[in-house]
Design a protein around this motif. Structure first.
Motif, short mmCIF file in Angstrom:
data_model
loop_
_atom_site.label_atom_id
_atom_site.label_comp_id
_atom_site.label_asym_id
_atom_site.label_seq_id
_atom_site.Cartn_x
_atom_site.Cartn_y
_atom_site.Cartn_z
N GLN A 81 -0.08 -6.15 -6.64
CA GLN A 81 -1.48 -6.52 -6.45
C GLN A 81 -1.67 -7.43 -5.25
O GLN A 81 -2.73 -8.03 -5.08
CB GLN A 81 -2.03 -7.21 -7.71
CG GLN A 81 -1.99 -6.35 -8.95
CD GLN A 81 -2.99 -5.21 -8.91
OE1 GLN A 81 -3.91 -5.20 -8.09
NE2 GLN A 81 -2.82 -4.24 -9.80
N LEU A 109 -6.17 -12.57 -10.24
CA LEU A 109 -6.63 -11.20 -10.02
C LEU A 109 -8.15 -11.11 -10.01
O LEU A 109 -8.73 -10.25 -9.34
CB LEU A 109 -6.07 -10.28 -11.12
CG LEU A 109 -4.58 -9.97 -11.04
CD1 LEU A 109 -4.15 -9.18 -12.26
CD2 LEU A 109 -4.25 -9.21 -9.76
N SER A 110 -8.81 -11.98 -10.74
CA SER A 110 -10.27 -11.89 -10.88
C SER A 110 -11.02 -12.62 -9.78
O SER A 110 -12.08 -12.15 -9.33
CB SER A 110 -10.69 -12.44 -12.24
OG SER A 110 -10.13 -11.67 -13.29
N ASN A 150 -5.90 -4.35 -17.02
CA ASN A 150 -6.44 -3.35 -16.09
C ASN A 150 -7.86 -3.67 -15.65
O ASN A 150 -8.29 -3.22 -14.59
CB ASN A 150 -6.40 -1.96 -16.74
CG ASN A 150 -4.99 -1.42 -16.89
OD1 ASN A 150 -4.08 -1.82 -16.16
ND2 ASN A 150 -4.80 -0.52 -17.84
N THR A 153 -8.83 -6.60 -12.13
CA THR A 153 -8.90 -6.42 -10.69
C THR A 153 -10.29 -6.00 -10.24
O THR A 153 -11.07 -5.46 -11.04
CB THR A 153 -7.87 -5.36 -10.23
OG1 THR A 153 -8.07 -4.17 -10.99
CG2 THR A 153 -6.45 -5.87 -10.45
N TYR A 159 -10.69 -1.86 -2.91
CA TYR A 159 -9.53 -2.62 -3.39
C TYR A 159 -8.41 -1.68 -3.82
O TYR A 159 -7.24 -1.87 -3.50
CB TYR A 159 -9.94 -3.52 -4.55
CG TYR A 159 -8.80 -4.36 -5.10
CD1 TYR A 159 -8.50 -5.60 -4.56
CD2 TYR A 159 -8.03 -3.91 -6.17
CE1 TYR A 159 -7.46 -6.38 -5.06
CE2 TYR A 159 -6.99 -4.67 -6.68
CZ TYR A 159 -6.71 -5.91 -6.12
OH TYR A 159 -5.68 -6.66 -6.61
N GLU A 160 -8.77 -0.63 -4.54
CA GLU A 160 -7.76 0.31 -5.03
C GLU A 160 -7.07 1.01 -3.86
O GLU A 160 -5.86 1.25 -3.91
CB GLU A 160 -8.41 1.32 -5.97
CG GLU A 160 -7.46 2.35 -6.56
CD GLU A 160 -6.37 1.75 -7.43
OE1 GLU A 160 -5.40 2.47 -7.73
OE2 GLU A 160 -6.49 0.56 -7.81
N ARG A 163 -4.53 -1.33 -2.59
CA ARG A 163 -3.39 -1.45 -3.49
C ARG A 163 -2.41 -0.28 -3.28
O ARG A 163 -1.19 -0.48 -3.21
CB ARG A 163 -3.86 -1.48 -4.94
CG ARG A 163 -2.76 -1.82 -5.94
CD ARG A 163 -3.21 -1.57 -7.36
NE ARG A 163 -3.46 -0.15 -7.62
CZ ARG A 163 -2.50 0.76 -7.82
NH1 ARG A 163 -1.22 0.41 -7.79
NH2 ARG A 163 -2.82 2.02 -8.04
N MET A 249 -6.98 -7.68 0.33
CA MET A 249 -7.07 -7.59 -1.13
C MET A 249 -7.59 -8.90 -1.70
O MET A 249 -8.41 -8.92 -2.63
CB MET A 249 -5.71 -7.24 -1.73
CG MET A 249 -5.24 -5.83 -1.41
SD MET A 249 -3.59 -5.46 -2.05
CE MET A 249 -3.96 -5.23 -3.81
N GLU A 250 -7.13 -10.01 -1.14
CA GLU A 250 -7.60 -11.32 -1.61
C GLU A 250 -9.10 -11.46 -1.36
O GLU A 250 -9.83 -11.95 -2.23
CB GLU A 250 -6.83 -12.43 -0.90
CG GLU A 250 -7.28 -13.84 -1.24
CD GLU A 250 -6.80 -14.32 -2.60
OE1 GLU A 250 -7.00 -15.51 -2.92
OE2 GLU A 250 -6.22 -13.51 -3.37
N ARG A 253 -11.14 -9.92 -3.92
CA ARG A 253 -11.20 -10.69 -5.17
C ARG A 253 -12.24 -11.79 -5.12
O ARG A 253 -12.63 -12.33 -6.16
CB ARG A 253 -9.82 -11.26 -5.50
CG ARG A 253 -8.79 -10.20 -5.85
CD ARG A 253 -7.51 -10.79 -6.38
NE ARG A 253 -6.62 -11.26 -5.34
CZ ARG A 253 -5.62 -10.55 -4.81
NH1 ARG A 253 -5.39 -9.31 -5.23
NH2 ARG A 253 -4.85 -11.06 -3.87
N ARG A 257 -18.48 -9.09 -8.97
CA ARG A 257 -18.07 -7.88 -9.66
C ARG A 257 -19.12 -6.77 -9.60
O ARG A 257 -18.82 -5.62 -9.90
CB ARG A 257 -17.72 -8.21 -11.13
CG ARG A 257 -16.39 -8.94 -11.27
CD ARG A 257 -15.31 -8.15 -10.55
NE ARG A 257 -14.04 -8.82 -10.47
CZ ARG A 257 -13.01 -8.54 -11.25
NH1 ARG A 257 -13.12 -7.61 -12.18
NH2 ARG A 257 -11.87 -9.16 -11.08
#
Length: 492
Positions: A81, A109-110, A150, A153, A159-160, A163, A249-250, A253, A257
């Motif tokens: 991640q 992760l959140s 799951n 993230t 984001y995916e 990853r 990726m950071e 985060r 959402r």
């Protein structure tokens, strides 16, 4: 842009960005105390009401042996991640230590591995508050740890894609990386090098086409030639690419959402503005963003109005550094005016008109950096592939089209932007609905087929953020095996 393409924006609420508004103290906090404060009367004990006790944290049920085994395996997957580079968790945890590690990983992760207190001021995005404890307690009680993990993230394809890209580049690294190319490298060597990142390359494909596709992935002029800038991009080390993916990726985060489905989004590093409707990109345009010496901040806000034929009140930092040294006579010839300030000083104003640095339109949104989107009379930069040249604001290639999209739902304004401009009058136009705007710094992103694209890191933020991620991960898990901190190659 054709009239049918106009977008009718719905009302958009700004999410998770209260920190972006310039804070002001209440009047009483700004007023100096000139009299000693009155002494508050002492209440009888019977009238004193105790404060309610703080709510207790949600209790975490004991984990079963099976849950503990799963949790330790999951904690060892942090590198997948982008939470670590080569640092791997080595200890097997139990009891309170395991619960603490789970809570820490869930929060990372959140809302990000790097604590917001360690952000640069110009990284003005702030993740929404998140308490992982209630969710973990419920997941343990219902034996749903995998489902809980799951859902931590960011729920975005961006984001995916990163990853998956991270796994690809780590596999390349583990096989030895890629060779350093030179201007005299054989075509088959160049083709093989590019094929490591672009799986669509075939042995018989024309090398010019292969190079053009690579240049587009790096945001370079697709000449099809192995020029200096293309060589520099191809010779960025795989460790540096991994660090860039981790940094991006950071940043995902840090995002809320749920993004407003209708919004304006600027990629600062790529100097591109994209309009989203129904959460889908519907149009885009080139932009000019801040130079490395005048970085455009990352932030989110709401565009509330458009100033037609705006004058430019030159910021004092620019006036002192660039304009006052020219002398008053030169400034007067160039159309600038020097006006007195209420404090007895002077400031420079460029009147509205075709030569104004702000062009004919300025899009206003609240932020503590005094930046905005605006038109510009200097159109030549939009044809360049190097468009980081502003003082921090975002210059727009097609400002009239953007303005028309934003006012289309108002029958009195629909189709009238150019008419307002032609009047020559300076006026502020309030939007029918505020429009969410995000200024973001994406230097790594995946295409729909999974191929990664990269942009230069003009502000050095990738390198800095990758270092902060690694340092934060080390503090969070001091039992992990040490690893060298990834670095980013210097800009060419």
């Amino acid at each position: 842009m054709n009239r049918p393409d106009m977008i009718r924006f719905s009302t958009l609420a700004l999410l998770g960005a209260s920190v972006l508004s310039a804070s002001t103290l209440p009047a009483y906090a700004q007023t100096p105390v000139t009299q000693p404060p009155a002494v508050a009367p002492t209440l009888p004990p019977a009238m004193v009401q105790p404060l309610p006790p703080a709510p207790l944290p949600a209790p975490i049920p004991p984990l079963s042996a099976t849950q503990e085994a799963w949790a330790n395996d999951w904690l060892r997957s942090g590198a997948e991640q982008g939470l670590t580079a080569r640092r791997k968790a080595t200890a097997t945890l139990t009891g309170d230590a395991l619960v603490s590690a789970l809570l820490d990983r869930a929060k990372a992760l959140s809302t990000g591995r790097v604590d917001a207190a360690d952000f640069l001021e110009i990284w003005a995005l702030r993740p929404e508050p998140y308490d992982p404890r209630p969710g973990l307690a419920e997941a343990v009680a219902e034996d749903r740890l995998a489902q809980w993990a799951n859902a931590l993230t960011p729920p975005y394809a961006g984001y995916e894609g990163l990853r998956k890209g991270l796994a690809t580049y780590e596999a390349i690294r583990d096989k030895g990386g890629w060779p350093v190319l030179t201007a005299t490298s054989a075509p088959m060597v160049v083709r093989a090098r590019i094929a490591l990142e672009d799986r669509s390359v075939t042995p018989t494909e024309n090398l010019t086409d292969v190079l053009q596709r690579a240049q587009r992935r790096y945001g370079l002029n697709p000449t099809g030639l192995l020029d200096t800038r293309t060589l520099a991009a191809l010779n960025v080390s795989v460790d540096d690419r991994i660090a860039a993916i981790m940094a991006n990726m950071e940043r995902w985060r840090w995002m809320p959402r749920r993004l407003p489905v209708n919004r304006v989004q600027v990629n600062i590093a790529a100097a591109v503005l994209t309009v989203f409707e129904g959460d889908q990109p519907v149009t885009s345009m080139r932009a000019v963003t801040g130079s490395p010496q005048n970085a455009t901040p990352m932030l989110s806000s709401n565009i509330h109005s458009i100033v037609v034929n705006p004058p430019w009140n030159v910021p004092m930092s620019i006036a002192r550094r660039e304009l006052f040294p020219k002398g008053r006579a030169t400034l007067a010839k160039q159309g600038y005016k020097i006006v007195k300030t209420p404090e007895g000083g002077e400031r420079i104003v460029q009147p509205a008109g075709p030569n104004s640095a702000l062009g004919r339109l300025k899009f206003d949104f609240a932020n503590p950096f005094a930046v905005y989107l605006h038109d510009t009379p200097a159109r030549g930069k939009f044809s360049s592939y190097d468009r980081l040249a502003s003082h921090g604001c975002v210059r727009l290639e097609k400002p009239v089209s953007l303005a028309e999209l934003m006012v289309a739902s108002d029958p009195d304004l629909n189709g009238q932007i150019q008419t307002l401009i032609d009047s020559g009058k300076t006026q502020r136009v309030s939007l029918p609905q505020e429009v969410a705007v995000y200024l973001l710094y994406w230097t790594a992103f995946a295409s729909s087929n999974g191929t990664m694209s990269f942009r230069a890191d003009p502000y050095g933020w990738d390198k800095l953020l990758a270092e902060k991620i690694e340092a934060s991960s080390s503090r969070a898990d001091p039992t992990a095996a040490p690893a060298p901190t990834p670095t980013i190659a210097s800009k060419d």
